[in-house]
Scaffold this motif. Structure first.
Motif, PDB file in Angstrom:
ATOM      1  N   HIS A   1       1.671   0.970 -16.407  1.00  0.00           N
ATOM      2  CA  HIS A   1       0.003   1.025 -16.921  1.00  0.00           C
ATOM      3  C   HIS A   1      -0.807   1.401 -15.731  1.00  0.00           C
ATOM      4  O   HIS A   1      -0.394   1.355 -14.547  1.00  0.00           O
ATOM      5  N   PRO A   2      -2.182   1.993 -16.134  1.00  0.00           N
ATOM      6  CA  PRO A   2      -2.839   2.281 -14.808  1.00  0.00           C
ATOM      7  C   PRO A   2      -3.217   1.119 -14.088  1.00  0.00           C
ATOM      8  O   PRO A   2      -3.377   1.494 -12.855  1.00  0.00           O
ATOM      9  N   GLU A   3      -3.353   0.074 -14.418  1.00  0.00           N
ATOM     10  CA  GLU A   3      -3.606  -1.073 -13.499  1.00  0.00           C
ATOM     11  C   GLU A   3      -2.289  -1.534 -12.543  1.00  0.00           C
ATOM     12  O   GLU A   3      -2.692  -1.912 -11.332  1.00  0.00           O
ATOM     13  N   GLU A   4      -1.425  -1.374 -13.253  1.00  0.00           N
ATOM     14  CA  GLU A   4      -0.091  -1.845 -12.282  1.00  0.00           C
ATOM     15  C   GLU A   4       0.159  -0.878 -11.507  1.00  0.00           C
ATOM     16  O   GLU A   4       0.721  -0.888 -10.190  1.00  0.00           O
ATOM     17  N   GLU A   5      -0.256   0.575 -11.778  1.00  0.00           N
ATOM     18  CA  GLU A   5       0.086   1.701 -10.756  1.00  0.00           C
ATOM     19  C   GLU A   5      -0.625   1.529  -9.656  1.00  0.00           C
ATOM     20  O   GLU A   5      -0.418   1.793  -8.622  1.00  0.00           O
TER      21      GLU A   5
ATOM     22  N   LYS B   1       0.424   0.990  -5.677  1.00  0.00           N
ATOM     23  CA  LYS B   1       0.253   2.034  -4.330  1.00  0.00           C
ATOM     24  C   LYS B   1      -0.742   1.009  -3.446  1.00  0.00           C
ATOM     25  O   LYS B   1      -0.076   1.293  -2.127  1.00  0.00           O
ATOM     26  N   ALA B   2      -1.418   0.133  -3.826  1.00  0.00           N
ATOM     27  CA  ALA B   2      -1.889  -0.846  -2.869  1.00  0.00           C
ATOM     28  C   ALA B   2      -0.725  -1.651  -1.906  1.00  0.00           C
ATOM     29  O   ALA B   2      -0.988  -1.621  -0.637  1.00  0.00           O
ATOM     30  N   VAL B   3       0.064  -2.215  -2.611  1.00  0.00           N
ATOM     31  CA  VAL B   3       1.177  -2.720  -1.960  1.00  0.00           C
ATOM     32  C   VAL B   3       2.241  -1.833  -1.090  1.00  0.00           C
ATOM     33  O   VAL B   3       2.485  -1.907  -0.054  1.00  0.00           O
ATOM     34  N   ALA B   4       2.289  -0.667  -1.660  1.00  0.00           N
ATOM     35  CA  ALA B   4       3.214   0.439  -0.984  1.00  0.00           C
ATOM     36  C   ALA B   4       2.339   0.694   0.384  1.00  0.00           C
ATOM     37  O   ALA B   4       3.247   1.089   1.350  1.00  0.00           O
ATOM     38  N   ARG B   5       1.179   0.945   0.695  1.00  0.00           N
ATOM     39  CA  ARG B   5       0.636   1.175   1.551  1.00  0.00           C
ATOM     40  C   ARG B   5       0.377   0.128   2.736  1.00  0.00           C
ATOM     41  O   ARG B   5       0.516   0.533   3.848  1.00  0.00           O
ATOM     42  N   THR B   6       0.748  -0.998   2.294  1.00  0.00           N
ATOM     43  CA  THR B   6       0.794  -2.269   3.236  1.00  0.00           C
ATOM     44  C   THR B   6       2.217  -2.327   3.912  1.00  0.00           C
ATOM     45  O   THR B   6       2.442  -2.943   4.633  1.00  0.00           O
ATOM     46  N   ALA B   7       3.164  -1.829   2.988  1.00  0.00           N
ATOM     47  CA  ALA B   7       4.522  -2.231   3.422  1.00  0.00           C
ATOM     48  C   ALA B   7       4.755  -1.481   4.953  1.00  0.00           C
ATOM     49  O   ALA B   7       4.474  -0.366   5.125  1.00  0.00           O
TER      50      ALA B   7
END
Length: 190
Positions: free
Chosen positions: A8-12, A16-22
């Motif tokens: 869903h748009p909120e999950e996406e 993306k926010a988690v992927a940037r901090t990884a």
């Protein structure tokens, strides 16, 4: 195996926010730009063979008769009719030698003498009896073959001085010893 579902748009946005901090655990071997769309495997064009291997065939149609193989390609060096009679046991050997119980150093000269004298006397079909060999006790990790004479006789017949006198060597028919014997069809003496 679970099915993938679209986010869903909120999950996406959360993903993306988690992927940037990884941070990667190991340094990458090579850098590659990660794209949003999955890469498709390269498409290799399918190439049709230039000529079909077999003739076209339709249901209910008789297949084309296969071309007979040339005699040299089939391994047959003698007359096909005589070969057929010989393999069916219809031809009677004119002479025979029994190598049972002989050692390799005794059997080899006996075989050579027998083949050359049979050829000199104008014989055409002779029988060489080797026996099937005794099954020995196989206690080692490498299996041992039984019947050393049975294995060596064809090699001896393909070597000089026997080879020029021989036209065909074939396993004998069951009535003449089966796999423990072989027919030797000799050339005509000149």
């Amino acid at each position: 195996m679970s099915r993938r579902r679209s986010l869903h748009p909120e999950e996406e946005e959360l993903w993306k926010a988690v992927a940037r901090t990884a941070k990667p655990m190991h340094a990458p071997i090579f850098r590659r730009k990660i794209t949003e769309t999955p890469l498709e495997p390269p498409v290799t064009p399918f190439k049709l063979p230039s000529a079909p291997r077999i003739a076209p065939f339709r249901m209910g149609e008789k297949p084309a008769t296969p071309q007979p193989k040339p005699v040299a390609a089939s391994g047959l060096h003698m007359d096909a009719k005589a070969f057929g009679k010989m393999t069916r046991g219809k031809l009677v050997p004119e002479a025979r030698i029994d190598l049972h119980g002989m050692t390799l150093d005794v059997a080899h000269p006996e075989l050579v003498r027998f083949i050359l004298s049979a050829h000199a006397n104008g014989l055409r079909l002779v029988l060489v009896i080797t026996g099937k060999g005794k099954p020995g006790v196989d206690s080692g990790p490498i299996p041992r073959r039984s019947g050393i004479l049975r294995q060596q006789v064809p090699h001896w017949l393909r070597q000089n001085p026997c080879a020029p006198a021989i036209l065909q060597v074939t396993e004998a028919h069951l009535r003449h010893g089966g796999s423990g014997a072989c027919y030797v069809y000799l050339r005509r003496s000149r």
